[in-house]
Design an enzyme around this catalytic site. Structure first.
Site, PDB file in Angstrom:
ATOM      1  N   SER A   6      31.200  44.607  38.046  1.00  0.00           N
ATOM      2  CA  SER A   6      31.527  45.717  38.955  1.00  0.00           C
ATOM      3  C   SER A   6      30.549  46.847  38.664  1.00  0.00           C
ATOM      4  O   SER A   6      29.958  46.897  37.575  1.00  0.00           O
ATOM      5  CB  SER A   6      32.951  46.193  38.669  1.00  0.00           C
ATOM      6  OG  SER A   6      33.236  47.389  39.362  1.00  0.00           O
ATOM      7  N   TYR A  38      40.122  48.852  33.067  1.00  0.00           N
ATOM      8  CA  TYR A  38      39.281  48.031  33.953  1.00  0.00           C
ATOM      9  C   TYR A  38      37.806  48.226  33.590  1.00  0.00           C
ATOM     10  O   TYR A  38      37.045  47.254  33.493  1.00  0.00           O
ATOM     11  CB  TYR A  38      39.553  48.449  35.401  1.00  0.00           C
ATOM     12  CG  TYR A  38      38.802  47.685  36.471  1.00  0.00           C
ATOM     13  CD1 TYR A  38      39.247  46.446  36.920  1.00  0.00           C
ATOM     14  CD2 TYR A  38      37.657  48.215  37.055  1.00  0.00           C
ATOM     15  CE1 TYR A  38      38.571  45.757  37.924  1.00  0.00           C
ATOM     16  CE2 TYR A  38      36.968  47.534  38.057  1.00  0.00           C
ATOM     17  CZ  TYR A  38      37.433  46.304  38.491  1.00  0.00           C
ATOM     18  OH  TYR A  38      36.761  45.629  39.487  1.00  0.00           O
TER      19      TYR A  38
HETATM   20  P1  NAD Z   1      41.408  39.930  45.234  1.00  0.00           P
HETATM   21  O1  NAD Z   1      42.682  40.504  44.731  1.00  0.00           O
HETATM   22  O2  NAD Z   1      41.203  39.793  46.699  1.00  0.00           O
HETATM   23  O3  NAD Z   1      41.152  38.525  44.552  1.00  0.00           O
HETATM   24  C1  NAD Z   1      41.430  38.316  43.192  1.00  0.00           C
HETATM   25  C2  NAD Z   1      41.550  36.818  42.951  1.00  0.00           C
HETATM   26  O4  NAD Z   1      41.849  36.619  41.560  1.00  0.00           O
HETATM   27  C3  NAD Z   1      42.700  36.163  43.740  1.00  0.00           C
HETATM   28  O5  NAD Z   1      42.307  34.882  44.157  1.00  0.00           O
HETATM   29  C4  NAD Z   1      43.806  36.062  42.697  1.00  0.00           C
HETATM   30  O6  NAD Z   1      44.751  35.034  42.960  1.00  0.00           O
HETATM   31  C5  NAD Z   1      42.984  35.756  41.475  1.00  0.00           C
HETATM   32  N1  NAD Z   1      43.714  35.992  40.234  1.00  0.00           N
HETATM   33  C6  NAD Z   1      44.277  37.121  39.775  1.00  0.00           C
HETATM   34  N2  NAD Z   1      44.890  36.895  38.601  1.00  0.00           N
HETATM   35  C7  NAD Z   1      44.701  35.583  38.317  1.00  0.00           C
HETATM   36  C8  NAD Z   1      45.086  34.736  37.248  1.00  0.00           C
HETATM   37  N3  NAD Z   1      45.792  35.182  36.203  1.00  0.00           N
HETATM   38  N4  NAD Z   1      44.722  33.445  37.310  1.00  0.00           N
HETATM   39  C9  NAD Z   1      44.011  32.951  38.355  1.00  0.00           C
HETATM   40  N5  NAD Z   1      43.611  33.704  39.385  1.00  0.00           N
HETATM   41  C10 NAD Z   1      43.955  35.003  39.355  1.00  0.00           C
HETATM   42  O7  NAD Z   1      40.252  40.840  44.587  1.00  0.00           O
HETATM   43  P2  NAD Z   1      38.681  41.003  44.904  1.00  0.00           P
HETATM   44  O8  NAD Z   1      38.458  42.387  45.332  1.00  0.00           O
HETATM   45  O9  NAD Z   1      38.167  39.877  45.714  1.00  0.00           O
HETATM   46  O10 NAD Z   1      38.099  40.921  43.419  1.00  0.00           O
HETATM   47  C11 NAD Z   1      37.381  39.804  42.927  1.00  0.00           C
HETATM   48  C12 NAD Z   1      36.565  40.263  41.742  1.00  0.00           C
HETATM   49  O11 NAD Z   1      35.591  41.232  42.157  1.00  0.00           O
HETATM   50  C13 NAD Z   1      37.382  40.924  40.644  1.00  0.00           C
HETATM   51  O12 NAD Z   1      36.896  40.535  39.373  1.00  0.00           O
HETATM   52  C14 NAD Z   1      37.130  42.398  40.884  1.00  0.00           C
HETATM   53  O13 NAD Z   1      37.302  43.159  39.710  1.00  0.00           O
HETATM   54  C15 NAD Z   1      35.683  42.369  41.330  1.00  0.00           C
HETATM   55  N6  NAD Z   1      35.244  43.539  42.089  1.00  0.00           N
HETATM   56  C16 NAD Z   1      35.870  43.883  43.259  1.00  0.00           C
HETATM   57  C17 NAD Z   1      35.401  44.979  43.943  1.00  0.00           C
HETATM   58  C18 NAD Z   1      36.020  45.383  45.251  1.00  0.00           C
HETATM   59  O14 NAD Z   1      35.634  46.450  45.766  1.00  0.00           O
HETATM   60  N7  NAD Z   1      36.905  44.626  45.823  1.00  0.00           N
HETATM   61  C19 NAD Z   1      34.340  45.737  43.462  1.00  0.00           C
HETATM   62  C20 NAD Z   1      33.748  45.359  42.261  1.00  0.00           C
HETATM   63  C21 NAD Z   1      34.203  44.251  41.595  1.00  0.00           C
END
Ligand code: NAD
Length: 265
Positions: free
Chosen positions: A147, A160
């Site tokens: 991130s 985080y």
């Molecule tokens: P999201 O909530 O849409 O997806 C998260 C995924 O992780 C889901 O499939 C969920 O089921 C899975 N998950 C959560 N806990 C779990 C567990 N214990 N076991 C197995 N699966 C699990 O979130 P997202 O925004 O797509 O985030 C994905 C990644 O990108 C994360 O690591 C997040 O920190 C990172 N990220 C997101 C953003 C953003 O703006 N959305 C920005 C930077 C980084």
């Protein structure tokens, strides 16, 4: 298919790919003919529908493994599932993540434990299991979805930020250790992408800061991004495809920002 990245027939495990970024990255790889093992939580019927649709649309083989990424033995089984089903593992995308927003002095202990487990420890356990397979192949790609918060901090997100800085550090450690094996390890550091996780953050931040949700989006969330635009899934897919292709062979140990200029400020 516009560009052929030369990865047809490769095998990928993408953690947390039932939603958001992981789901979009799974689709991008499947469109290149990569066989994908999906993972993540959600309604089983919906997960099966999504799995079948992606398989039908791309002709890649799409499987699903329900590992809870807080459980090391289930993570090991997820990686071994790739070996059992396909006899190889070319790409590991450590993407599963959760968020909780609160001041440090009010942060619930169990939320700290959960954030570190899902984001940081799962990256270690999955990489540990994948590396022997990739080393034996003489080629492999580990891509950690960190991130912008793996490079800079924001208030109310210290755990985080700590987990994501940890992911970036782990990425570098793996990269230097694996540098002569054909296995690369990189982190992609996205700015804000509009996923379910971010939608929840908007609600949480509105409560924490006591301001309406539209002001959270303008003044808090996109305040950090000089281009004032959410990152699109395709922008992350482009970086992933570069890294996993042969073009990405010399990129290792990098924390690659895809953040509209956020971490340049
Ligand atoms: P999201 O909530 O849409 O997806 C998260 C995924 O992780 C889901 O499939 C969920 O089921 C899975 N998950 C959560 N806990 C779990 C567990 N214990 N076991 C197995 N699966 C699990 O979130 P997202 O925004 O797509 O985030 C994905 C990644 O990108 C994360 O690591 C997040 O920190 C990172 N990220 C997101 C953003 C953003 O703006 N959305 C920005 C930077 C980084």
């Amino acid at each position: 298919m516009a560009v052929d990245y030369g990865i047809h027939g490769h095998v990928a495990v993408i953690t947390g790919s039932t939603s958001g970024i992981g789901q979009a990255l799974a689709a991008a790889l499947a469109e290149q003919g990569v066989n994908v093992i999906l993972n993540g939580f959600g309604d089983p019927a919906q997960i099966e529908t999504d799995r079948r649709r992606l398989q039908e649309r791309t002709n890649a083989q799409i499987l699903y493994h329900p590992a809870d990424m807080t459980k090391p033995d289930e993570i090991a089984d997820l990686i071994d599932y790739a070996r059992r089903e396909f006899g190889r593992l070319d790409i590991l995308v450590n993407n599963a993540g959760i968020q909780h927003v609160a001041p440090v002095d009010e942060f619930p202990d169990e939320k700290w434990d959960a954030l570190i487990a899902v984001i940081l420890s799962s990256t270690f356990h999955a990489s540990k299991a994948a590396i022997p397979i990739m080393k034996a192949q003489g080629r492999g790609r580990i891509v950690n979805i960190a991130s912008a918060h793996g490079l800079v901090a924001s208030p109310f997100k210290a755990p985080y930020v700590a987990a994501k800085f940890g992911v970036v550090g782990f990425t570098k450690g793996c990269a230097v250790e694996l540098a002569r094996t054909g296995v690369t390890c990189n982190a992609i550091c996205p700015g804000y992408v509009k996923t379910p996780l971010i939608e929840k953050q908007v609600v949480d931040q509105a409560k924490t800061r006591g301001i309406p949700e539209d002001r959270v989006i303008e003044e808090v969330i996109l305040a950090a991004q000089p281009n004032k635009q959410f990152v699109e899934y395709e922008h992350l897919a482009g970086m992933l495809l570069y890294l996993v292709s042969d073009m990405g062979a010399s990129a290792t140990g990098a924390a690659l920002s895809v953040d509209g200029g956020w971490t340049a400020t």
